[in-house]
Design a protein around this motif. Sequence first.
Motif, PDB file in Angstrom:
ATOM      1  N   ALA A   9      10.402   0.551  67.169  1.00 30.18           N
ATOM      2  CA  ALA A   9       9.494  -0.515  67.622  1.00 30.18           C
ATOM      3  C   ALA A   9      10.165  -1.874  67.509  1.00 30.18           C
ATOM      4  O   ALA A   9      10.023  -2.726  68.394  1.00 30.18           O
ATOM      5  CB  ALA A   9       8.200  -0.489  66.803  1.00 30.18           C
ATOM      6  N   ILE A  10      10.916  -2.079  66.437  1.00 25.57           N
ATOM      7  CA  ILE A  10      11.627  -3.345  66.238  1.00 25.57           C
ATOM      8  C   ILE A  10      12.704  -3.516  67.301  1.00 25.57           C
ATOM      9  O   ILE A  10      12.847  -4.598  67.884  1.00 25.57           O
ATOM     10  CB  ILE A  10      12.206  -3.416  64.813  1.00 25.57           C
ATOM     11  CG1 ILE A  10      11.070  -3.505  63.789  1.00 25.57           C
ATOM     12  CG2 ILE A  10      13.163  -4.597  64.669  1.00 25.57           C
ATOM     13  CD1 ILE A  10      11.486  -3.230  62.360  1.00 25.57           C
ATOM     14  N   ALA A  12      12.768  -2.208  70.285  1.00 27.48           N
ATOM     15  CA  ALA A  12      12.104  -2.468  71.571  1.00 27.48           C
ATOM     16  C   ALA A  12      11.598  -3.916  71.637  1.00 27.48           C
ATOM     17  O   ALA A  12      11.721  -4.573  72.681  1.00 27.48           O
ATOM     18  CB  ALA A  12      10.945  -1.490  71.772  1.00 27.48           C
ATOM     19  N   GLU A  13      11.050  -4.416  70.533  1.00 30.87           N
ATOM     20  CA  GLU A  13      10.520  -5.781  70.510  1.00 30.87           C
ATOM     21  C   GLU A  13      11.638  -6.808  70.640  1.00 30.87           C
ATOM     22  O   GLU A  13      11.512  -7.780  71.385  1.00 30.87           O
ATOM     23  CB  GLU A  13       9.726  -6.003  69.219  1.00 30.87           C
ATOM     24  CG  GLU A  13       8.996  -7.320  69.150  1.00 30.87           C
ATOM     25  CD  GLU A  13       9.802  -8.412  68.480  1.00 30.87           C
ATOM     26  OE1 GLU A  13       9.539  -9.598  68.784  1.00 30.87           O
ATOM     27  OE2 GLU A  13      10.681  -8.089  67.666  1.00 30.87           O
ATOM     28  N   GLY A  38       9.481  -3.199  77.275  1.00 28.49           N
ATOM     29  CA  GLY A  38       9.866  -3.294  75.861  1.00 28.49           C
ATOM     30  C   GLY A  38       8.694  -3.582  74.947  1.00 28.49           C
ATOM     31  O   GLY A  38       8.539  -2.945  73.904  1.00 28.49           O
ATOM     32  N   TYR A  39       7.829  -4.525  75.356  1.00 28.15           N
ATOM     33  CA  TYR A  39       6.664  -4.826  74.519  1.00 28.15           C
ATOM     34  C   TYR A  39       5.662  -3.677  74.519  1.00 28.15           C
ATOM     35  O   TYR A  39       5.061  -3.373  73.480  1.00 28.15           O
ATOM     36  CB  TYR A  39       5.999  -6.133  74.944  1.00 28.15           C
ATOM     37  CG  TYR A  39       6.740  -7.370  74.477  1.00 28.15           C
ATOM     38  CD1 TYR A  39       7.137  -7.517  73.159  1.00 28.15           C
ATOM     39  CD2 TYR A  39       7.037  -8.391  75.363  1.00 28.15           C
ATOM     40  CE1 TYR A  39       7.817  -8.642  72.731  1.00 28.15           C
ATOM     41  CE2 TYR A  39       7.714  -9.532  74.949  1.00 28.15           C
ATOM     42  CZ  TYR A  39       8.099  -9.651  73.626  1.00 28.15           C
ATOM     43  OH  TYR A  39       8.769 -10.767  73.208  1.00 28.15           O
ATOM     44  N   SER A  42       7.080  -1.133  72.163  1.00 32.83           N
ATOM     45  CA  SER A  42       6.989  -1.621  70.796  1.00 32.83           C
ATOM     46  C   SER A  42       5.575  -1.496  70.239  1.00 32.83           C
ATOM     47  O   SER A  42       5.370  -0.997  69.128  1.00 32.83           O
ATOM     48  CB  SER A  42       7.459  -3.080  70.723  1.00 32.83           C
ATOM     49  OG  SER A  42       7.414  -3.528  69.390  1.00 32.83           O
ATOM     50  N   TRP A  62       8.148  -5.606  60.655  1.00 29.53           N
ATOM     51  CA  TRP A  62       8.333  -5.720  62.112  1.00 29.53           C
ATOM     52  C   TRP A  62       8.630  -7.157  62.523  1.00 29.53           C
ATOM     53  O   TRP A  62       9.565  -7.417  63.260  1.00 29.53           O
ATOM     54  CB  TRP A  62       7.078  -5.194  62.802  1.00 29.53           C
ATOM     55  CG  TRP A  62       7.088  -5.199  64.286  1.00 29.53           C
ATOM     56  CD1 TRP A  62       7.765  -4.331  65.102  1.00 29.53           C
ATOM     57  CD2 TRP A  62       6.383  -6.088  65.147  1.00 29.53           C
ATOM     58  NE1 TRP A  62       7.505  -4.636  66.424  1.00 29.53           N
ATOM     59  CE2 TRP A  62       6.661  -5.707  66.471  1.00 29.53           C
ATOM     60  CE3 TRP A  62       5.534  -7.163  64.923  1.00 29.53           C
ATOM     61  CZ2 TRP A  62       6.122  -6.368  67.575  1.00 29.53           C
ATOM     62  CZ3 TRP A  62       4.994  -7.827  66.010  1.00 29.53           C
ATOM     63  CH2 TRP A  62       5.302  -7.422  67.310  1.00 29.53           C
ATOM     64  N   GLY A  66      12.321  -8.402  63.468  1.00 24.85           N
ATOM     65  CA  GLY A  66      12.312  -8.876  64.850  1.00 24.85           C
ATOM     66  C   GLY A  66      12.813 -10.302  64.960  1.00 24.85           C
ATOM     67  O   GLY A  66      13.580 -10.643  65.866  1.00 24.85           O
TER      68      GLY A  66
END
Length: 108
Positions: A9-10, A12-13, A38-39, A42, A62, A66
């Motif tokens: 998730a990180i 992707a963010e 991406g968001y 995430s 996160w 991030g």
Amino acid sequence: MPYVLLGLAIVAEVTATLALRASSGFSRLGPSVIVVVGYLISFALMAKVLTSLNVGPVYAIWSALGTVGAFAGGVLLFGEQVRPITIIGAAIVVAGVVVMNLGGGVSH
């Protein structure tokens, strides 16, 4: 497994945030698509992570990683300046996450 998903998730963010910079105000299609995808990835991964871990520490990890990832990516990809004060700020953000996690209560 939740921490692997959190790591993804990180990634992707951070990717989405860096693509946001590259999108030139959403005027470039490729980076703009990366931002949206991406968001979405995430947040979907974060939703899954939050089924087994508590929101406070997860969000702290996160957002902190991030922030540091976006800072590093901005320096590496866009030549943004590194100042001692920004390095200190990044260290403070990471220290804050460590302190939050020392409080326990990561999983529910």
